[in-house]
Write an enzyme that holds these catalytic residues in place. Structure first.
Site, PDB file in Angstrom:
ATOM      1  N   GLY A  57       0.809  -1.209   0.000  1.00  0.00           N
ATOM      2  CA  GLY A  57       0.000   0.000   0.000  1.00  0.00           C
ATOM      3  C   GLY A  57       0.844   1.262   0.000  1.00  0.00           C
ATOM      4  N   GLU A  58       1.850   1.307   0.851  1.00  0.00           N
ATOM      5  CA  GLU A  58       2.729   2.468   0.915  1.00  0.00           C
ATOM      6  C   GLU A  58       3.566   2.596  -0.363  1.00  0.00           C
ATOM      7  OE1 GLU A  58       1.841   1.071   5.064  1.00  0.00           O
ATOM      8  OE2 GLU A  58       2.445   0.138   3.175  1.00  0.00           O
ATOM      9  N   ALA A  59       3.969   1.448  -0.934  1.00  0.00           N
ATOM     10  CA  ALA A  59       4.732   1.488  -2.187  1.00  0.00           C
ATOM     11  C   ALA A  59       3.880   2.035  -3.323  1.00  0.00           C
ATOM     12  CB  ALA A  59       5.256   0.094  -2.519  1.00  0.00           C
TER      13      ALA A  59
END
Length: 209
Positions: A57-59
């Site tokens: 998700g953060e990537a």
């Protein structure tokens, strides 16, 4: 919390990591990139940003952020240099896409990818010494005590971007508020008014927006 107690807690935290390391190697997920997690092959040179994106998700967020930063660097006439880390294989796949998108904006940009080193305070000091970032950017909620303590010692500013914090997570963090207050991020940009209020309870309203 006084400085002597804080230093003692940081040393105790490091001791727990040393006890855990042999067992972490047995974890198949963590064994991937284990050498990088011990920071055995440090990248060379200075970096504008150390970007930490925990997982997929953060990537995905990094896939929007890195190209924009690379484009801004190109417009300023100074190619961007980024040290980007993640904790999972899925996160690494996302960061590889983010790097490709950044290089499309500026082929002269440098984006070095690695698994996030284990959060031993002494190891994080070695990482900061080698990478020499101007700023550490943590995507969503990445409050690693070893990293935050090392940034405080080196005077490296820390930003939390797209910060999310649930009521349940806040309750746990509040138990360690005395420690966290001594190594709080310089700025937290939250995703909602509710998240902003929770971060404000943890770090004070002046650091949160």
């Amino acid at each position: 919390m006084n400085g002597r107690l804080f230093d003692a807690l940081v040393r105790a935290y490091e001791g727990l990591w040393y006890v855990a390391l042999p067992f972490l190697y047995l974890n198949r997920r963590l064994r991937t990139g284990f050498r990088e997690r011990l920071f055995r092959d440090p990248p060379a040179g200075f970096h504008d940003v150390w970007l930490q994106a925990a997982s997929a998700g953060e990537a995905n967020l990094a896939q929007a952020l890195l190209p924009a930063l690379a484009r801004a660097g190109k417009e300023a006439g100074r190619p961007l240099t980024v040290f980007a880390t993640t904790c999972t294989r899925q996160g690494m796949e996302g960061l590889e896409k983010a790097r490709t998108a950044a290089l499309e904006q500026d082929p002269e940009a440098t984006v070095t990818l690695a698994y996030l080193p284990f959060d031993l305070p002494s190891l994080m000091r070695r990482v900061l010494d080698a990478v020499s970032p101007k700023v550490v950017a943590l995507l969503e909620t990445e409050l690693w005590p070893g990293l935050l303590a090392a940034c405080r010692q080196f005077g490296v500013p820390v930003l939390v971007l797209n910060g999310r914090l649930t009521t349940r997570s806040l309750a746990g963090y509040l138990l360690a508020r005395g420690v966290l207050s001594r190594m709080a991020p310089g700025r937290v940009l939250a995703t909602s008014e509710e998240a902003r209020q929770r971060y404000a309870l943890l770090f004070g309203p002046g650091r949160v927006g």
